[in-house]
Each structure stands twice: as C-alpha cells, then as structure tokens.
Design an enzyme around this catalytic site. Sequence first.
Site, PDB file in Angstrom:
ATOM      1  N   GLU A 167       0.802  -1.236   0.000  1.00 27.98           N
ATOM      2  CA  GLU A 167       0.000   0.000   0.000  1.00 27.98           C
ATOM      3  C   GLU A 167       0.830   1.280   0.000  1.00 27.98           C
ATOM      4  O   GLU A 167       0.275   2.375  -0.089  1.00 27.98           O
ATOM      5  CB  GLU A 167      -0.921  -0.013   1.223  1.00 27.98           C
ATOM      6  CG  GLU A 167      -1.932  -1.136   1.159  1.00 27.98           C
ATOM      7  CD  GLU A 167      -2.778  -1.252   2.417  1.00 27.98           C
ATOM      8  OE1 GLU A 167      -2.254  -1.008   3.520  1.00 27.98           O
ATOM      9  OE2 GLU A 167      -3.964  -1.599   2.291  1.00 27.98           O
ATOM     10  N   LYS A 195       5.646  -2.204   1.511  1.00 27.43           N
ATOM     11  CA  LYS A 195       5.061  -2.457   2.828  1.00 27.43           C
ATOM     12  C   LYS A 195       4.966  -3.949   3.134  1.00 27.43           C
ATOM     13  O   LYS A 195       5.268  -4.403   4.226  1.00 27.43           O
ATOM     14  CB  LYS A 195       3.664  -1.843   2.875  1.00 27.43           C
ATOM     15  CG  LYS A 195       2.953  -2.048   4.196  1.00 27.43           C
ATOM     16  CD  LYS A 195       1.598  -1.379   4.186  1.00 27.43           C
ATOM     17  CE  LYS A 195       0.856  -1.591   5.493  1.00 27.43           C
ATOM     18  NZ  LYS A 195      -0.474  -0.993   5.475  1.00 27.43           N
ATOM     19  N   GLN A 196       4.484  -4.714   2.153  1.00 24.84           N
ATOM     20  CA  GLN A 196       4.224  -6.132   2.412  1.00 24.84           C
ATOM     21  C   GLN A 196       4.312  -6.914   1.114  1.00 24.84           C
ATOM     22  O   GLN A 196       4.335  -6.323   0.028  1.00 24.84           O
ATOM     23  CB  GLN A 196       2.837  -6.290   3.015  1.00 24.84           C
ATOM     24  CG  GLN A 196       1.713  -5.909   2.085  1.00 24.84           C
ATOM     25  CD  GLN A 196       0.384  -5.682   2.815  1.00 24.84           C
ATOM     26  OE1 GLN A 196       0.102  -4.610   3.307  1.00 24.84           O
ATOM     27  NE2 GLN A 196      -0.409  -6.724   2.871  1.00 24.84           N
TER      28      GLN A 196
HETATM   29  O1  IFM Z   1      -5.880  -5.830   4.519  1.00 29.60           O
HETATM   30  C1  IFM Z   1      -4.835  -5.297   5.277  1.00 29.60           C
HETATM   31  C2  IFM Z   1      -3.900  -4.577   4.358  1.00 29.60           C
HETATM   32  O2  IFM Z   1      -3.345  -5.458   3.413  1.00 29.60           O
HETATM   33  C3  IFM Z   1      -2.791  -3.926   5.149  1.00 29.60           C
HETATM   34  N1  IFM Z   1      -3.335  -3.014   6.115  1.00 29.60           N
HETATM   35  C4  IFM Z   1      -4.254  -3.659   7.053  1.00 29.60           C
HETATM   36  C5  IFM Z   1      -5.382  -4.362   6.329  1.00 29.60           C
HETATM   37  C6  IFM Z   1      -6.284  -5.102   7.328  1.00 29.60           C
HETATM   38  O3  IFM Z   1      -5.592  -6.151   7.931  1.00 29.60           O
END
Ligand code: IFM
Length: 696
Positions: free
Chosen positions: A447, A546-547
């Site tokens: 994100e 981020k991920q």
């Molecule tokens: O869905 C996630 C997202 O990928 C990262 N932020 C938090 C959300 C809820 O867990």
Amino acid sequence: MSLRYPHIFAQDRLDRGNVILDGNRFLLANGHIGYRGTVEEYGREEMVGLIIAGVYDQYQDSWRENLALPNPFLFRAYKEGKEISIRTEEPLSHQVKLDFDRGVYTRRSSLSKLIISSSRIVSHDDDSLLFTRIEVEAKEEGEYELVYGIDTDINEIHGPHFAKQIIENAANRLCFKGKTNEGKILFVSAEYRGFAGIYQKEDGFFHAKLELKPHQKLSLEIIARVDEDALGEIPNDRYSVLAKASIQAFARKWGRCKVIIEGDAELDYELAYSMYHALILGDEKRIRSIAARGLSGQTYKGAIFWDTEIFLLPFYVLANPKIARNLLLYRINTLPGALAKAKSLGYEGAYYAWESQDSGLEACRADNVTDPVTGETVVTYFGTKQIHISADVVYAFDRYIEATGDMSVLKEGGDKVIFEVAKFFLSYSTVDDQGIYHINDVIGPDEYHERVNDEAFTLALARRVMRILGKYVDPKSLSQEDQEIYNRCVEAEFASPQTRNGVIAEFDGYFDLEDIDVASLKKRVKNPQDYWGGKHGIATHTQVIKQADVVSLMALCPEDFDRESMERNYDYYLSRTEHGSSLSASMHCLLGAKLGKEKEAYQFLRNSSGIDIRGAEKLYAGGVYIGGTHPAANAGAYLGLVYGFLGLKEIEGRVTFDVHLPRRIHSVKLRYCVGKEVYEVTCDQRGVVKKKEVRV
Ligand code: IFM
C-alpha cells in the site's frame, strides 16, 4: 509471561503497561460475540469490550464502526469505602490464564484484604451466551461491599452508538436495551446469582453488604446474553453445566482441524494459539464474514478486507467448509454494495468495498490515516484504488470450489459475482493501440505506492478472474448484451509487467525508484508512528514495499510461474519488504517453503504464529490506533505449515500432500475436512505415513 503446556497461555504477574494488549491476548469469542481479556474490576479506560459481529453504526460524521456493548461482568469489592482491586493496589500475586483448548479464561488475584478469582466463558454451544463465576475469599473480618451489574460506560472509538439506552431490573436480573443511532435495538441481559444485592437506581448496580470472616468464601455466577431485536431467555442452568456444554462444543470445532506437531513444542504451542484466534471467529449459523481484527475491538471499523478471502477462507475450507461457504455467501449478499460502488466511481460491474461492512458499501475513507504529530489527515486512496479486492473475492470462489467440489455457491449467486467482477476489470482497463489491456491508477497489496500503473499483482489477478469466468460461467445463461461482455472478458489480453533479470517490476517504473534496503530506510524515520506511504511517506520514492506483493502473487498462484522466476523474485523483494503488515510473513513462508528455503520459511512461520503472543505489532499507523488480534496472520501461520511445509493441494475435491518438513519437526498430525468427512493425516520427514477418516 510464561508458556504452559498443554495449551494454556498464562501470565503470572500484573503487567500494567500491557493491559490493552492483554485484552487481545486473552480474548474469548464464538464467531458472534467476543469478550476482551480484562479483569472484572476494569472499565472503559482499560478497554473492556463486549463486541458483537456484523452490527455497525455511525455517530454523526465519524467513522461507521462495529458495536461495543455494555459489560455485564463488572464486579468491584470495597472495604471501609476503599476499593480492593488491582486498580487501586499492587496485588500480592496475580495470575491470568487462557485455556485455549477449552476456551476458558481464569484469573486469581491475591489482594490486601481479599482474593478475587474468576472463570469465564463465551459459549460455543449457544452463541448468544457468556457467563462467569466470580469467587471472593476474605482475608480479614469485617463488612465488605460488593458492587456488580452492567457497566454502560463503555469504550467506543467513534461513538457514542447508543442514542437511547435503558437499564431495567427485576429481582436478580438486569437488562440493558439500547437503540443505536441507526435505529437498531440491542439487548444485554444478565442474571446475577449468589449475593442478595440491592439494586440502586442512582448508579444502576447491585450492592451487597456482607459481614465476612477470614477465609470465608462467596461466589457469584453471572449468566448473560446478547440479543438483537428481541430479548431472549436466560437459561436456568448453573455455570458448571453451561461451561461443560461450551467446552464440548469447542472440542468439536477443534476436532475437525487439530494440528499436533512433534519435535517442536514451541511451534506446536504457538500454532495452536494462532489457530485458536482464527477458530473463535467463524460463524456456522449466520451469513457473515470476519473482520480484520476479529472480535477484539473496533479497529478498522470492524470491516472485512481481503484478509478474509486470501487468508481466512483457505483455513476454513479445511477447518469447517460450512463457515468458508458462509464467507462466500456474505460476498454474494453484498454484491449490490459492490455494484453501487463501481457505479458511483463511473465503472461497470462489481467493485467490492476495500473495507466492507453489513451492506457491502465502502466504509474506507480518505481520512483513514492521520499525521501523528500534526493530527492532520494524510489522504490515502485505499478505498478507491485498491481494486484487487474484487479479484480476491473471485479467487476465493475458485479456491473453495476446487477444494470442496461444491458448485452450489455458483447457483446461489457466485456466478453473478464472477461475471460482475470480470465486467468491472474490463471497464477499469485501458486498451492500447495493440489491443493490450492495461490497468492503471491502482494500489496493490503493497500500500505504500499509491496510484501506480500496471501493478503486477492486480494484472495477474485480473487475468485469473477472466479464466475463472470462462471456467464456471456458461455464456448461454447470459443475455445477448452480457454475452458480448463475456466474450470481451475471456478474450482480453492483459499487459505483462516489466521485468529486469527475471524480476517482475511491482509496477511500471518501480525499478527507477531509489534502491535502498529496509534497514537503511528506517534510519530516516522521524516519528515511530509515521506512515511510510502516501504522498510524503519515506518509502514512497523508494523500492521499499510495505508487504508481500509480487511474492503474494507467486505464493497464491504458483502454477503460473517457474521455479527460477519464483526464486529471483523472492530473493529480490526480501530485502526490500518492510513487513509493515502482519499479512506479509505468511506469504513469504508459503513461497519460501515451496522454494526449499527452510530456515527463512520457518522463521516467517514463527513470525506469523507468534504474532499475538508477542504483541509486538504496530499499535498505530499514521496516528490511527490499529491494535487488536490479527486473524489473517493467525490463519496465515496455519497456511504456511499446511500449504507450505506439508505441500497440501486441493484439486476437484481431492487433497494431496508434498511434504518437506523443517528438520527440527519430527512429525505433524493434521485433521482436516473434505465436505462432511474429517480426515487425520500423519506426516513425517518421509512424507505421509498414515491417513484415516475420523469421527468427530
Ligand atoms: O488488509 C490489510 C492490508 O493489506 C494492510 N493493512 C491492514 C489491512 C487489514 O488487515
């Protein structure tokens, strides 16, 4: 804190700095209601919480969120007008336990003049019930005053949600009736059995004044229930009878999915704890989904994200397919919300809410993140640009059908969901001169980089949606106009993302960004609560993500990539991933395990399985509280072990294994469901060594 075997999470001293965290760690829930792990004398400050699933409310202009209800278990003891409590004194000893095999919370605190003990359950037998047995033992002779009842002074993030509330009493009962701002009626009723307390209208509590001798013990049983619309009956049964029924019902839930790991006691324990936090969220009776922070509070507005389809659904496919089916039916029921969202943004088809509540309308707002220092809004585009959510829903339908062979979800409306999502991707795409479809201006699972073009994850999932459309939806069942759309969908050729030395660019222009590793970037952090993404975030102009994004894609769709490509991408993105989301570790575990990166994959598995025990996750993102349990990571740990190290695969209702266990694990015994049948498989370093059907 200590780890106890078998499967008890225990704390042997009072940790005042972690009261909120412990409320999550000791959570009880049954899919319908949750009760945070706080002691009886605590209140709003300590975030006591009775949370109900699937009911939302909006107060004025603030964020619409799920409901927290009044607390029927408030209990306080006084002597000579002074409260005797862990709130007011340092206990001589204090112990809290969560028996997560049985779903029972207990506490025992030895205070200056009293010992307070309790045992508490949120029922797995009748999911509207919660009950507790509180015992006090006097240390000194004298008059004690015991105060108990329903505490309406509750913690709400964006409340107050009850526009009108009434407390009524009858003999030893209390009943809270509340009407929300949106007009919903909720009841919390409770029967208090033990002391003949007198109800005092001024404060709404029972007061019992009792002469006690040293070592004299007294107990209070509270049988409470939560109802929507109409008040239900409180059963006459005693705590012990209700407890037995709940423990048996919970044992049946565990009986379908138990995992026993030999040779690695820590992992066995952590995984069971993680599975507990996922297992207490499924609702077999209602068509509901699971919120990103489960039933641990109001974080993220109690909304449903892709967490459910990508992480929790595969867990439930194996642990209880009926619940997995309910998760899909929820998306069918909320299709009108998704159609409305697409329309409001000028698109066709179904664009599911990034943050979905009861109606499926978008609950995510542009002011989702605030600057921790100035308090000003950091505008994010999650709600309007994270379009992969629609594809994730379709991916989940396919996964469920492949695993269970249950095509009936299509007839129930799944076919419409798939078609409308495909139509949405078609309408969101831009076609170039060569007839290639590009998906521009989106946010991928990473994100931090907003509004990017040709994002790898989104493109690949859009392509998959079209394949799934071709697989399940018969064009002959569609109108002439829809058949034309269908043909365009299945024929659409989506762009391929850029690559460099076999590494897939997360999005167009990704390789042009500053190439820096996470550790070096971290040095630029000014405030620990800073948001790294968005317009001014420190990661925005770098390759730090981020991920898991491309890694998630490969973990979820391994059949679309060869091993070399997976290896290159895994290695490249590893040093550039912050793991700023709890969802990231399990995707790395899944892919790492597939690639034989035993050590790393194992560590990612532990990062995921230990998430709520450690409680080290961020509590704030850009000034917004994001604490609570982490159901997707909890389920993700299970996925890492089962789909990663055990290599479980589901094809057309059949399950196969390709076992590659880390050396430290001697064997894994796994129970799983295929339809109504439950199987138990034992795997060791050699592979599957035993398989049998079991009765639960
Ligand atoms: O869905 C996630 C997202 O990928 C990262 N932020 C938090 C959300 C809820 O867990």
